[in-house]
Design an enzyme around this catalytic site. Structure first.
Site, PDB file in Angstrom:
ATOM      1  N   LEU A  27       0.815  -1.226   0.000  1.00  0.00           N
ATOM      2  CA  LEU A  27       0.000   0.000   0.000  1.00  0.00           C
ATOM      3  C   LEU A  27       0.841   1.265   0.000  1.00  0.00           C
ATOM      4  O   LEU A  27       0.336   2.351  -0.224  1.00  0.00           O
ATOM      5  CB  LEU A  27      -0.878   0.036   1.254  1.00  0.00           C
ATOM      6  CG  LEU A  27      -2.171  -0.762   1.226  1.00  0.00           C
ATOM      7  CD1 LEU A  27      -2.853  -0.642   2.574  1.00  0.00           C
ATOM      8  CD2 LEU A  27      -3.083  -0.252   0.123  1.00  0.00           C
TER       9      LEU A  27
ATOM     10  N   HIS B  88      27.987   1.257  -6.512  1.00  0.00           N
ATOM     11  CA  HIS B  88      26.586   1.570  -6.836  1.00  0.00           C
ATOM     12  C   HIS B  88      26.302   3.039  -6.514  1.00  0.00           C
ATOM     13  O   HIS B  88      25.894   3.357  -5.393  1.00  0.00           O
ATOM     14  CB  HIS B  88      25.641   0.690  -6.003  1.00  0.00           C
ATOM     15  CG  HIS B  88      25.570  -0.721  -6.463  1.00  0.00           C
ATOM     16  ND1 HIS B  88      24.621  -1.156  -7.359  1.00  0.00           N
ATOM     17  CD2 HIS B  88      26.344  -1.795  -6.167  1.00  0.00           C
ATOM     18  CE1 HIS B  88      24.808  -2.454  -7.584  1.00  0.00           C
ATOM     19  NE2 HIS B  88      25.851  -2.861  -6.877  1.00  0.00           N
TER      20      HIS B  88
ATOM     21  N   GLU C 214      23.877   4.864  -7.233  1.00  0.00           N
ATOM     22  CA  GLU C 214      22.459   5.168  -7.007  1.00  0.00           C
ATOM     23  C   GLU C 214      22.082   5.163  -5.531  1.00  0.00           C
ATOM     24  O   GLU C 214      21.131   5.830  -5.126  1.00  0.00           O
ATOM     25  CB  GLU C 214      21.561   4.182  -7.780  1.00  0.00           C
ATOM     26  CG  GLU C 214      21.566   2.745  -7.302  1.00  0.00           C
ATOM     27  CD  GLU C 214      22.656   1.863  -7.898  1.00  0.00           C
ATOM     28  OE1 GLU C 214      22.480   0.635  -7.901  1.00  0.00           O
ATOM     29  OE2 GLU C 214      23.702   2.396  -8.338  1.00  0.00           O
TER      30      GLU C 214
ATOM     31  N   CYS D 267      28.474  -1.776 -11.392  1.00  0.00           N
ATOM     32  CA  CYS D 267      28.823  -3.037 -10.742  1.00  0.00           C
ATOM     33  C   CYS D 267      29.051  -4.156 -11.764  1.00  0.00           C
ATOM     34  O   CYS D 267      30.082  -4.176 -12.416  1.00  0.00           O
ATOM     35  CB  CYS D 267      27.752  -3.395  -9.701  1.00  0.00           C
ATOM     36  SG  CYS D 267      28.306  -4.665  -8.548  1.00  0.00           S
TER      37      CYS D 267
END
Length: 537
Positions: free
Chosen positions: A15, A505, A507, A378
């Protein structure tokens, strides 16, 4: 006195409890309260590290090397903070500790039970983190009624008793469906969900009602009446275009104000100006670029959630909306690179294993030969080395030993310290490590720093024996590990418009107001590339 806000979920999973919890955290932080978020995951896994992304979405990596649920990524982005592995409490961790204590004889012959031993350990872990904060938002994963989350809900109930009602609030996130046939919002699932929660001794203080459209007045009144929650605390969380709008929506609905009042906190004016600006900027974007993500888990986009978010952050900083073209790496193997035609940029994300690897290599070659802005991350970094070795250096059959242990040219190999491990969980090179960046490179122009800390999650690395040959052929290793200069971290091709790959990584550290430099650079390059294409056509 620390204030606790427990967030539970009912009716169905998925949800948006995580976004709701992150938003509540932001609303408290915006009022000047020192706030943090904890995620409770009722699964028996110790951490998220060995889970299939198809089942659970991406594994988010923290500075301290914790492999955690993707919700912690949302918390870090919304609160612009760094969390620790202890901010993710799992059944596996709790039981491990209790069993260890029992083996050491710490329970002095007592029968070790869920109550009090497991619940006490849960409370201890929550309070341990709470020591440094004024407000702690605790999201309890799963849905009320799940057998796995019972001990956590019981621990939360006990905490309200022990800490005092003024110091613990409960927010319940539910779903209010609208049946097309009758055209009205149905509150019965919410009523039943709250009934279930109450049977466990917890009365929610606020209901966050998720629905497609704003909550109708009649539905709000009904929910208030049957759940014993004041109308002002029945919050309409209807669908919005973008998750970053949710905190602003909840603030408009009065949730921040209500919670401060309920917890006897001084209601300060929230400072959300920068957040509002960022959301307005993103919503106003009209120009678009299309960037392909060639991965092996693209059927579940949550597998690449942080990459999606980093592209969004870079959209705002470059004033251009990024449209993602999701491409299954295996499809490139069967249908070829025509799937990539017309894109303005290409990303090869992280991943493990042989499936789709050749498709990713084809996509890298396509980006390199057609000079399309490119970012490898990566595994994408490692496969870029493989592609270059094969197609530029002529090393036929070059590969990573992860995929082909018998390759004649093992240009990517297992790190020495990984060779004799017998356990998979938590044994990779994990977390934030220093990266030294060489001046005069694309990487340096993006970071403007010689030393950065980025988050890692890998076992393989570029084989040091091939570095000289790769560099001679024109591949530039512009970043190396700060703790071992023989470990390559960033590569680039200076003769291309934007061609860069990282072993780490990027991000995971991207933030709405501070996009990760390599993503900012990629989107900028994609925007310029699209403009060039439009001029030449």
């Amino acid at each position: 006195m620390t204030k606790y806000i427990f967030v539970t979920g009912g009716v169905v999973s998925g949800l948006g409890k995580g976004i709701t919890s992150a938003s509540i955290g932001l609303l408290m932080k915006a009022r000047g309260y020192k706030t943090t978020n904890i995620k409770i995951d009722p699964y028996i896994n110790y951490d998220a590290g060995t889970m299939n992304p198809y089942q659970h979405g991406e594994v988010f990596v923290l500075d301290d090397g914790g492999e955690v649920d993707l919700d912690l990524g949302n918390y870090e982005r919304f609160l612009d903070t760094e969390l620790t592995f202890d901010h993710n409490i799992t059944t596996g961790k709790v039981y491990s500790t209790v069993i260890e204590k029992e083996r050491r004889g710490e329970y002095l012959g007592a029968t070790v039970q869920v109550i009090p031993h497991i619940t006490d350990e849960i409370k201890r872990r929550i309070r341990e983190i709470a020591k440094d904060y004024e407000v702690v938002v605790v999201e309890i994963g799963g849905t009320v009624g799940d057998i796995e989350s019972m001990p956590f809900l019981e621990a939360a109930r006990q905490m309200q008793l022990e800490e005092g009602r003024d110091n613990v609030a409960f927010v319940h996130v539910t779903y209010v469906p609208k049946l097309k046939v009758v055209g009205e919002q149905k509150t019965k699932p919410t009523q039943h969900s709250v009934k279930e929660l109450r049977s466990l001794g917890i009365q929610p203080d606020a209901i966050v009602a998720r629905s497609e459209d704003p909550l109708e007045e009649a539905a709000r009144k009904k929910i208030s009446l049957f759940t014993n929650v004041p109308e002002e605390a029945v919050i309409s969380a209807y669908d919005v275009e973008d998750t970053y709008e949710v905190p602003l929506l909840l603030e408009r609905e009065g949730l921040g104000k209500y919670l401060t009042k309920r917890l006897k906190l001084e209601d300060r004016e929230p400072d959300l100006k920068d957040w509002e600006k960022m959301v307005a900027k993103y919503k106003a974007l009209t120009e678009t670029v299309e960037i392909a993500i060639v991965g092996k888990y693209v059927k579940l986009q949550d597998s690449y959630l942080s990459i999606k978010e980093a592209l969004k952050h870079a959209s705002v900083s470059n004033e251009v909306k990024v449209k993602i073209r999701w491409i299954e790496a295996e499809d490139v193997e069967t249908h070829g690179t025509k799937l990539l035609e017309g894109v303005d940029g290409i990303i090869i994300p992280g991943g493990f294993g042989a499936r789709g690897a050749e498709g990713k290599i084809q996509a890298i070659r396509y980006a390199r030969e057609n000079d399309i802005p490119f970012l490898g991350i990566c595994f994408g970094f490692q496969l870029t080395v493989v592609e270059f070795a094969r197609n530029v250096l002529g090393m036929k059959g070059a590969h990573s030993t992860e995929i082909d242990p018998q390759t004649p040219y093992p240009v990517v190999d297992l790190m020495p310290e990984q060779r004799n491990l017998d356990r998979l969980g938590g044994t990779m090179r994990l977390g934030a490590y220093p990266v030294k960046i060489k001046k005069g490179t694309l990487a340096y122009s993006l970071y403007n720093k010689e030393l950065v800390y980025e988050r890692h999650r890998h076992r393989w690395e570029v084989n040091p024996n091939y570095i000289e040959a790769l560099e001679k052929a024109g591949l530039v290793f512009s970043g190396v590990a700060g703790d071992d200069e023989r470990r390559m971290e960033i590569l680039e091709l200076p003769d291309k418009r934007y061609f860069i790959a990282t072993q780490f990584h990027p991000e995971f550290k991207s933030r709405p107001m501070r996009p990760a430099p390599v993503f900012h650079g990629l989107v900028r390059a994609a925007k310029e590339y699209k403009q060039e294409k439009n001029v030449t056509h």
